[in-house]
Design a protein around this motif. Structure first.
Motif, short mmCIF file in Angstrom:
data_model
loop_
_atom_site.label_atom_id
_atom_site.label_comp_id
_atom_site.label_asym_id
_atom_site.label_seq_id
_atom_site.Cartn_x
_atom_site.Cartn_y
_atom_site.Cartn_z
N ASP A 31 -8.87 58.12 24.45
CA ASP A 31 -9.72 58.66 25.51
C ASP A 31 -10.68 57.59 26.02
OD1 ASP A 31 -8.69 61.25 25.64
OD2 ASP A 31 -9.85 61.88 23.91
N ARG A 32 -11.23 56.79 25.11
CA ARG A 32 -12.12 55.72 25.54
C ARG A 32 -11.36 54.67 26.35
NH1 ARG A 32 -14.05 56.56 20.21
NH2 ARG A 32 -12.87 54.77 19.45
N LEU A 33 -10.11 54.39 25.94
CA LEU A 33 -9.29 53.46 26.72
C LEU A 33 -9.00 54.02 28.10
CD1 LEU A 33 -7.54 50.89 26.85
CD2 LEU A 33 -5.66 52.23 25.87
N GLY A 34 -8.66 55.31 28.17
CA GLY A 34 -8.41 55.92 29.46
C GLY A 34 -9.65 55.98 30.33
N ASP A 35 -10.83 56.15 29.71
CA ASP A 35 -12.07 56.17 30.47
C ASP A 35 -12.34 54.81 31.11
OD1 ASP A 35 -14.55 57.68 31.18
OD2 ASP A 35 -15.49 56.07 30.04
N ARG A 36 -12.03 53.75 30.39
CA ARG A 36 -12.19 52.41 30.98
C ARG A 36 -11.15 52.16 32.06
NH1 ARG A 36 -12.90 51.27 25.35
NH2 ARG A 36 -15.07 50.73 24.87
N ALA A 37 -9.97 52.77 31.91
CA ALA A 37 -8.91 52.56 32.90
C ALA A 37 -9.18 53.31 34.21
CB ALA A 37 -7.56 53.00 32.33
N ALA B 43 -4.99 57.53 29.84
CA ALA B 43 -4.46 57.02 28.58
C ALA B 43 -2.95 57.28 28.49
CB ALA B 43 -5.19 57.67 27.41
N HIS B 44 -2.51 58.44 28.93
CA HIS B 44 -1.07 58.73 28.93
C HIS B 44 -0.33 57.78 29.87
CE1 HIS B 44 -1.59 63.15 27.43
NE2 HIS B 44 -1.78 62.26 26.48
N LEU C 25 -1.16 54.71 30.72
CA LEU C 25 -1.10 53.39 30.09
C LEU C 25 -0.12 53.37 28.94
CD1 LEU C 25 -4.89 52.43 30.04
CD2 LEU C 25 -3.12 51.48 31.52
N LEU C 26 -0.09 54.43 28.14
CA LEU C 26 0.80 54.49 26.99
C LEU C 26 2.26 54.49 27.42
CD1 LEU C 26 1.21 54.78 23.95
CD2 LEU C 26 1.01 57.25 24.22
N PHE C 27 2.60 55.34 28.40
CA PHE C 27 3.99 55.41 28.85
C PHE C 27 4.41 54.10 29.53
CE2 PHE C 27 3.39 60.07 28.59
CZ PHE C 27 4.52 60.37 27.86
N ALA C 28 3.50 53.50 30.31
CA ALA C 28 3.84 52.23 30.95
C ALA C 28 4.05 51.14 29.90
CB ALA C 28 2.72 51.84 31.92
N LEU C 29 3.23 51.12 28.86
CA LEU C 29 3.37 50.12 27.80
C LEU C 29 4.68 50.30 27.05
CD1 LEU C 29 2.14 47.79 26.21
CD2 LEU C 29 1.00 49.48 24.76
N VAL C 30 5.03 51.55 26.74
CA VAL C 30 6.30 51.81 26.05
C VAL C 30 7.48 51.36 26.90
CG1 VAL C 30 7.81 53.63 25.18
CG2 VAL C 30 5.38 53.66 24.62
N GLY C 31 7.42 51.70 28.21
CA GLY C 31 8.50 51.27 29.10
C GLY C 31 8.60 49.77 29.23
N LEU C 32 7.46 49.08 29.14
CA LEU C 32 7.46 47.62 29.27
C LEU C 32 7.99 46.94 28.01
CD1 LEU C 32 6.60 45.30 31.19
CD2 LEU C 32 4.38 45.33 30.03
N GLY D 162 8.15 53.48 36.08
CA GLY D 162 8.48 54.89 35.85
C GLY D 162 7.55 55.56 34.86
N GLY D 163 7.20 54.83 33.78
CA GLY D 163 6.26 55.39 32.81
C GLY D 163 4.87 55.59 33.38
N TRP D 164 4.46 54.71 34.30
CA TRP D 164 3.14 54.86 34.94
C TRP D 164 3.11 56.08 35.85
CZ3 TRP D 164 -1.60 52.80 34.51
CH2 TRP D 164 -2.50 52.99 35.55
N LEU D 165 4.24 56.38 36.51
CA LEU D 165 4.28 57.51 37.45
C LEU D 165 4.66 58.82 36.78
CD1 LEU D 165 6.10 55.79 40.45
CD2 LEU D 165 3.64 56.13 40.14
N LEU D 166 5.25 58.77 35.59
CA LEU D 166 5.71 60.00 34.94
C LEU D 166 4.58 61.00 34.68
CD1 LEU D 166 7.98 61.60 33.63
CD2 LEU D 166 7.56 60.33 31.50
#
Length: 296
Positions: free
Chosen positions: A59-65, A90-91, A93-100, A132-136
């Motif tokens: 949540d803190r990571l998503g707040d900064r994002a 946060a979701h 960023l997480l999905f984009a990171l997994v896809g990357l 795709g993970g960023w837009l999902l």
């Protein structure tokens, strides 16, 4: 049999990823501090990082994002499904990171087994999966918000009827709104109860609390409830018939939307049904036709 340490490492990474996914999907225990904070919710623009100290690291990571340039957060859709903007980011960023990372990881494991794909292929796949993970999460949130909006509208229609009955029982406008909200026990009625309680705590009329909730959720029918009860509270107007008429109109709108969706679903089923009929016809006719052609 000798097990490769790389296979063990790959298994550990996959197990850790599955554990993290299960931990994210598991329902979280109720947070008492957040439930109490709903009674004295500060404006979003005045919240600081210190206010988020009790939240998780994601949540803190998503707040900064949230400060990323060009990021558009669907605040009303998130409010409808009860999800914070920080968790939404946060979701993403997480999905984009997994896809990357996933294609590179699979390519590395394949290279260890002797099969080395071209470097350009994993890079292109990584970029595509990252986008795709960023837009999902946006698509998931919009889909969930669409279902939640229908649920809210059904509950608001019931709330209109309840308020009308309370007014017919000769209760005052403010008391009728509170008593009608206390009847329900679903998510929508709890949100209405919270809005009315915040209005009472702030010493403002209850219809002002519904105004704020309607603006937060983007629901026009809830704004109509607040406007009707404001007229009743300030001018003393009889609003029983108005409330019943608005509830009936809202139910008619929901019924028309359901009929339109059912018609669209029926039309979409025409093509699969026709294809299945054609396939069955071919399977039935082909053996007989084959024998007829080969007999002569």
């Amino acid at each position: 049999m000798i097990v490769s340490p790389w296979a063990v490492l790959a298994g550990c990474v996959v197990a850790a990823g599955l554990a993290l996914l299960i931990a994210e999907l598991r329902p979280a225990p109720p947070d008492l501090s957040r439930a109490l904070d709903r009674l004295h919710r500060p404006p979003v623009e005045h919240q600081t990082a210190a206010d988020q100290a009790g939240t998780g690291w994601y949540d803190r990571l998503g707040d900064r994002a949230l400060v990323l340039a060009g990021s558009k957060v669907p605040l009303q859709s998130l409010s409808l499904i009860g999800r914070t903007p920080a968790r939404f980011m946060a979701h993403k960023l997480l999905f984009a990171l997994v896809g990357l990372v996933l294609p590179g990881y699979l390519s590395a494991m394949a290279a260890l087994t002797g099969f080395g794909p071209p470097i350009a292929l994993p890079v292109l796949i990584s970029l595509g999966l990252a986008i795709g993970g960023w837009l999902l999460p946006d698509a998931v949130v919009q889909s969930e918000a669409k279902e939640a909006r229908v649920e809210y509208l059904h509950a608001i229609a019931a709330y209109l009827e309840l308020v009308a009955l309370e007014r017919a029982a000769d209760h005052g406008p403010a008391e009728a709104m509170r008593r009608a909200a206390a009847v329900g026990h679903g998510t929508v009625f709890r949100r209405i109860q919270d809005a009315l309680e915040r209005a009472a705590t702030d010493r403002v009329p209850p219809w002002d609390g519904l105004d704020a909730l309607a603006a937060e959720l983007g629901l026009g029918p809830l704004q109509d409830v607040a406007d009707i009860m404001r007229i009743s509270g300030t001018d003393g107007a009889a609003v029983y018939d108005t409330l019943r008429a608005r509830a009936k109109g809202l139910r008619d709108e929901l019924l028309a939307a359901d009929l339109a969706e059912a018609g669209a679903n029926s039309e979409r089923m025409v093509a699969p049904g026709a294809a299945l009929t054609l396939l069955m016809t071919v399977l039935i006719v082909y053996p007989a036709l084959y024998q007829m052609l080969h007999v002569f």
